[in-house]
Design a protein around this motif. Structure first.
Motif, PDB file in Angstrom:
ATOM      1  N   GLU A 180       0.812  -1.348   0.074  1.00 21.90           N
ATOM      2  CA  GLU A 180      -0.052  -0.084   0.193  1.00 21.90           C
ATOM      3  C   GLU A 180       0.944   1.225  -0.024  1.00 21.90           C
ATOM      4  OE1 GLU A 180      -2.681   0.273   3.187  1.00 21.90           O
ATOM      5  OE2 GLU A 180      -3.246   2.375   2.761  1.00 21.90           O
ATOM      6  N   GLY A 181       1.882   1.019   0.578  1.00 23.37           N
ATOM      7  CA  GLY A 181       2.869   2.417   0.789  1.00 23.37           C
ATOM      8  C   GLY A 181       3.418   2.916  -0.368  1.00 23.37           C
ATOM      9  N   LEU A 182       3.810   1.749  -1.072  1.00 19.16           N
ATOM     10  CA  LEU A 182       4.525   1.892  -2.281  1.00 19.16           C
ATOM     11  C   LEU A 182       3.586   2.529  -3.492  1.00 19.16           C
ATOM     12  CD1 LEU A 182       7.083  -1.212  -2.481  1.00 19.16           C
ATOM     13  CD2 LEU A 182       7.670   1.011  -2.377  1.00 19.16           C
ATOM     14  N   ALA A 183       2.255   1.757  -3.567  1.00 11.99           N
ATOM     15  CA  ALA A 183       1.475   2.473  -4.418  1.00 11.99           C
ATOM     16  C   ALA A 183       1.122   3.921  -4.117  1.00 11.99           C
ATOM     17  CB  ALA A 183      -0.055   1.720  -4.198  1.00 11.99           C
ATOM     18  N   LYS A 184       0.939   4.355  -2.838  1.00 11.69           N
ATOM     19  CA  LYS A 184       0.868   5.614  -2.407  1.00 11.69           C
ATOM     20  C   LYS A 184       1.956   6.568  -2.861  1.00 11.69           C
ATOM     21  CE  LYS A 184      -0.522   8.844   0.991  1.00 11.69           C
ATOM     22  NZ  LYS A 184      -1.134   8.862   2.651  1.00 11.69           N
ATOM     23  N   GLY A 185       3.163   6.196  -2.751  1.00 11.76           N
ATOM     24  CA  GLY A 185       4.199   6.725  -3.152  1.00 11.76           C
ATOM     25  C   GLY A 185       4.627   7.078  -4.550  1.00 11.76           C
ATOM     26  N   ARG A 186       4.142   6.089  -5.442  1.00 10.06           N
ATOM     27  CA  ARG A 186       4.047   6.119  -6.816  1.00 10.06           C
ATOM     28  C   ARG A 186       3.255   7.085  -7.336  1.00 10.06           C
ATOM     29  NH1 ARG A 186       5.084   0.612  -6.603  1.00 10.06           N
ATOM     30  NH2 ARG A 186       3.027   0.101  -6.751  1.00 10.06           N
ATOM     31  N   GLU A 187       1.938   7.006  -6.558  1.00 15.07           N
ATOM     32  CA  GLU A 187       0.874   7.980  -6.936  1.00 15.07           C
ATOM     33  C   GLU A 187       1.212   9.437  -6.628  1.00 15.07           C
ATOM     34  OE1 GLU A 187      -1.722   7.597  -8.760  1.00 15.07           O
ATOM     35  OE2 GLU A 187      -2.902   9.204  -8.528  1.00 15.07           O
ATOM     36  N   GLU A 188       2.159   9.779  -5.462  1.00 18.99           N
ATOM     37  CA  GLU A 188       2.509  11.345  -5.129  1.00 18.99           C
ATOM     38  C   GLU A 188       3.565  11.578  -5.780  1.00 18.99           C
ATOM     39  OE1 GLU A 188       0.928  12.972  -2.768  1.00 18.99           O
ATOM     40  OE2 GLU A 188      -0.674  11.657  -2.770  1.00 18.99           O
ATOM     41  N   GLU A 189       4.384  10.470  -6.332  1.00 12.50           N
ATOM     42  CA  GLU A 189       5.610  10.891  -7.277  1.00 12.50           C
ATOM     43  C   GLU A 189       4.934  11.365  -8.401  1.00 12.50           C
ATOM     44  OE1 GLU A 189       7.623   7.418  -8.354  1.00 12.50           O
ATOM     45  OE2 GLU A 189       8.956   8.748  -9.712  1.00 12.50           O
ATOM     46  N   LYS A 190       3.890  10.877  -8.962  1.00 15.80           N
ATOM     47  CA  LYS A 190       3.580  11.177 -10.326  1.00 15.80           C
ATOM     48  C   LYS A 190       2.941  12.588 -10.112  1.00 15.80           C
ATOM     49  CE  LYS A 190       2.212   6.690 -11.998  1.00 15.80           C
ATOM     50  NZ  LYS A 190       1.113   5.770 -12.380  1.00 15.80           N
ATOM     51  N   LYS A 191       2.094  12.945  -9.163  1.00 16.19           N
ATOM     52  CA  LYS A 191       1.483  14.318  -8.957  1.00 16.19           C
ATOM     53  C   LYS A 191       2.448  15.300  -8.632  1.00 16.19           C
ATOM     54  CE  LYS A 191      -2.772  12.437  -6.738  1.00 16.19           C
ATOM     55  NZ  LYS A 191      -3.423  12.405  -5.424  1.00 16.19           N
ATOM     56  N   GLU A 192       3.617  14.793  -7.891  1.00 16.27           N
ATOM     57  CA  GLU A 192       4.829  15.947  -7.830  1.00 16.27           C
ATOM     58  C   GLU A 192       5.548  16.312  -9.128  1.00 16.27           C
ATOM     59  OE1 GLU A 192       6.564  18.925  -5.702  1.00 16.27           O
ATOM     60  OE2 GLU A 192       4.832  17.820  -5.143  1.00 16.27           O
ATOM     61  N   MET A 193       5.581  15.212  -9.905  1.00 15.44           N
ATOM     62  CA  MET A 193       6.264  15.373 -11.024  1.00 15.44           C
ATOM     63  C   MET A 193       5.274  16.163 -12.076  1.00 15.44           C
ATOM     64  SD  MET A 193       7.397  12.380 -13.930  1.00 15.44           S
ATOM     65  CE  MET A 193       8.078  11.554 -12.919  1.00 15.44           C
ATOM     66  N   ALA A 194       3.769  15.976 -12.129  1.00 11.81           N
ATOM     67  CA  ALA A 194       2.971  16.799 -12.844  1.00 11.81           C
ATOM     68  C   ALA A 194       3.219  18.385 -12.437  1.00 11.81           C
ATOM     69  CB  ALA A 194       1.722  15.972 -12.510  1.00 11.81           C
ATOM     70  N   ARG A 195       2.964  18.483 -11.048  1.00 14.34           N
ATOM     71  CA  ARG A 195       3.200  20.002 -10.691  1.00 14.34           C
ATOM     72  C   ARG A 195       4.194  20.759 -11.265  1.00 14.34           C
ATOM     73  NH1 ARG A 195       1.641  17.272  -5.601  1.00 14.34           N
ATOM     74  NH2 ARG A 195      -0.403  17.525  -5.006  1.00 14.34           N
ATOM     75  N   ASN A 196       5.489  20.090 -10.973  1.00 16.16           N
ATOM     76  CA  ASN A 196       6.545  20.772 -11.449  1.00 16.16           C
ATOM     77  C   ASN A 196       6.689  20.795 -13.082  1.00 16.16           C
ATOM     78  OD1 ASN A 196       9.141  20.712  -9.509  1.00 16.16           O
ATOM     79  ND2 ASN A 196       7.964  18.950  -8.809  1.00 16.16           N
ATOM     80  N   MET A 197       6.024  19.816 -13.654  1.00 17.32           N
ATOM     81  CA  MET A 197       6.001  19.984 -15.224  1.00 17.32           C
ATOM     82  C   MET A 197       4.939  21.271 -15.586  1.00 17.32           C
ATOM     83  SD  MET A 197       6.125  16.248 -16.833  1.00 17.32           S
ATOM     84  CE  MET A 197       7.641  15.256 -16.720  1.00 17.32           C
ATOM     85  N   LYS A 198       3.921  21.265 -14.869  1.00 16.09           N
ATOM     86  CA  LYS A 198       3.179  22.229 -14.983  1.00 16.09           C
ATOM     87  C   LYS A 198       3.443  23.789 -15.021  1.00 16.09           C
ATOM     88  CE  LYS A 198      -1.304  22.441 -13.448  1.00 16.09           C
ATOM     89  NZ  LYS A 198      -2.592  22.239 -12.741  1.00 16.09           N
ATOM     90  N   SER A 199       4.343  23.627 -13.803  1.00 13.81           N
ATOM     91  CA  SER A 199       5.140  25.172 -13.423  1.00 13.81           C
ATOM     92  C   SER A 199       6.169  25.575 -14.467  1.00 13.81           C
ATOM     93  CB  SER A 199       5.875  24.967 -12.153  1.00 13.81           C
ATOM     94  OG  SER A 199       7.080  24.238 -12.382  1.00 13.81           O
ATOM     95  N   LEU A 200       6.450  24.441 -15.384  1.00 17.47           N
ATOM     96  CA  LEU A 200       7.464  24.936 -16.476  1.00 17.47           C
ATOM     97  C   LEU A 200       6.463  25.192 -17.981  1.00 17.47           C
ATOM     98  CD1 LEU A 200      10.190  21.978 -16.155  1.00 17.47           C
ATOM     99  CD2 LEU A 200      10.368  24.585 -15.754  1.00 17.47           C
ATOM    100  N   ASN A 201       5.152  24.947 -17.713  1.00 14.68           N
ATOM    101  CA  ASN A 201       4.205  25.371 -18.913  1.00 14.68           C
ATOM    102  C   ASN A 201       4.367  24.078 -19.769  1.00 14.68           C
ATOM    103  OD1 ASN A 201       3.162  27.929 -17.732  1.00 14.68           O
ATOM    104  ND2 ASN A 201       5.323  28.700 -18.631  1.00 14.68           N
ATOM    105  N   ILE A 202       4.511  23.045 -19.265  1.00 16.15           N
ATOM    106  CA  ILE A 202       4.420  21.807 -20.423  1.00 16.15           C
ATOM    107  C   ILE A 202       2.873  21.559 -20.801  1.00 16.15           C
ATOM    108  CG2 ILE A 202       5.154  19.447 -20.829  1.00 16.15           C
ATOM    109  CD1 ILE A 202       7.534  20.085 -18.812  1.00 16.15           C
ATOM    110  N   PRO A 203       2.554  21.310 -21.886  1.00 18.27           N
ATOM    111  CA  PRO A 203       1.229  21.002 -22.064  1.00 18.27           C
ATOM    112  C   PRO A 203       0.736  19.854 -21.525  1.00 18.27           C
ATOM    113  CG  PRO A 203       2.377  21.186 -24.175  1.00 18.27           C
ATOM    114  CD  PRO A 203       3.452  21.091 -23.008  1.00 18.27           C
TER     115      PRO A 203
END
Length: 313
Positions: A270-293
């Motif tokens: 369960e922990g690894l699954a949550k970690g992977r989900e948070e990893e994707k969200k954080e990656m998405a936030r950073n990419m949004k900050s770079l104005n990536i489509p």
């Protein structure tokens, strides 16, 4: 051979321009074709003469690709198509992307109503700066052949087909793929191809290098030949690459750490699954900050566009 630089000092690695930037700005000039011809001659082990550069639907660029990827489509003197792509950051479906690119070219460069004998030979050359697949080599070559499931023999062309198509093997009719995993090269160059890989990896061209095209690269790809404006744009390009790599590496590390912590407290799975989900969200936030489509972020992270849109930066 490879210089040890502090992170962020990549722009000062050598006196020569990175190959991907050269492809964007310099190698498209016919006067500089000798550099590209030398590289292709060394890799394909036959004399390559570029007739012209082409455009195709498969090498369109978006805002994200401006620093993540660059490709070039060339036609050689035999009418063959050579697609060269430089990929700076990890793409888990890159093998399928290679297939898509060659498939598009097959259909783009045949006129409606022409016979299948007019299908062009295609070379897909991929210079990747990430760990693609699992393997020990730095250069991989893929081609198509048909092998008997009972006799293990290779299906050959008839004499008539050889004469008509002017090739010796069935594999020569199909697209061929080359993958150069240049980040994995960390040794003294002992062959012309390794000299090229050394340059692609480090940006350095040793004085002893004699591979075709590198002499021309020494003369035409020097940083000190760029104007101040060109240098500023070039360093911004390098900075963008470093920023994106750092973002991806950081999010992966944080996601794994959080996953391990959750796993110890509530169960590893369960922990690894949550970690992977948070990893994707954080990656998405950073990419949004770079104005990536958003569609590009979705492709990379696997998150739905609606979820990405709702994320707060």
């Amino acid at each position: 051979m490879k210089k040890d630089n502090e992170k962020g000092d990549e722009s000062m690695a050598s006196n020569y321009i990175r190959f991907d930037w050269a492809m964007k700005r310099l190698l498209r000039n016919k006067a500089n074709f000798a550099v590209l011809e030398g590289f292709l001659t060394t890799l394909l082990n036959e004399k390559i003469v570029i007739q012209k550069l082409l455009e195709s639907e498969s090498n369109q660029e978006d805002e994200f690709d401006k620093y993540n990827r660059v490709d070039m489509l060339a036609e050689n003197s035999k009418g063959e198509l050579i697609l060269i792509e430089v990929q700076n950051n990890n793409e888990y479906a890159y093998f399928q992307r290679m297939l898509f690119g060659t498939s598009k070219l097959v259909t783009e460069y045949i006129n409606r109503g022409e016979g299948y004998d007019k299908v062009r030979k295609i070379y897909s050359i991929n210079i990747v700066y990430f760990s693609l697949g699992s393997g020990k080599d730095t250069v991989y070559h893929g081609k198509t052949e048909f092998r008997g499931i009972h006799q293990n023999d290779v299906l050959e062309l008839t004499p008539f087909q050889r004469q008509t198509f002017k090739v010796d093997a069935v594999s020569q009719l199909y697209p061929e793929y080359y993958i150069l995993k240049v980040n994995d090269f960390n040794q003294v160059a002992k062959s012309p191809l390794e000299e090229w890989i050394c340059y692609l990896n480090t940006g350095d061209i040793p004085d002893s290098a004699t591979a075709p095209g590198l002499e021309e690269a020494r003369e035409r790809l020097k940083l000190d030949k760029m104007t101040k404006t060109e240098l500023e744009a070039y360093y911004r390009h390098l900075d963008n690459i470093v920023i994106l790599r750092d973002n991806i590496f950081t999010e992966r590390a944080e996601g794994r750490a959080e996953g391990r912590a959750e796993g110890r407290a509530e169960g590893l799975e369960e922990g690894l699954a949550k970690g992977r989900e948070e990893e994707k969200k954080e990656m998405a936030r950073n990419m949004k900050s770079l104005n990536i489509p958003l569609d590009t972020i979705s492709q990379i992270t696997g998150l739905e566009i609606e979820k990405i849109r709702d994320l707060k930066i």
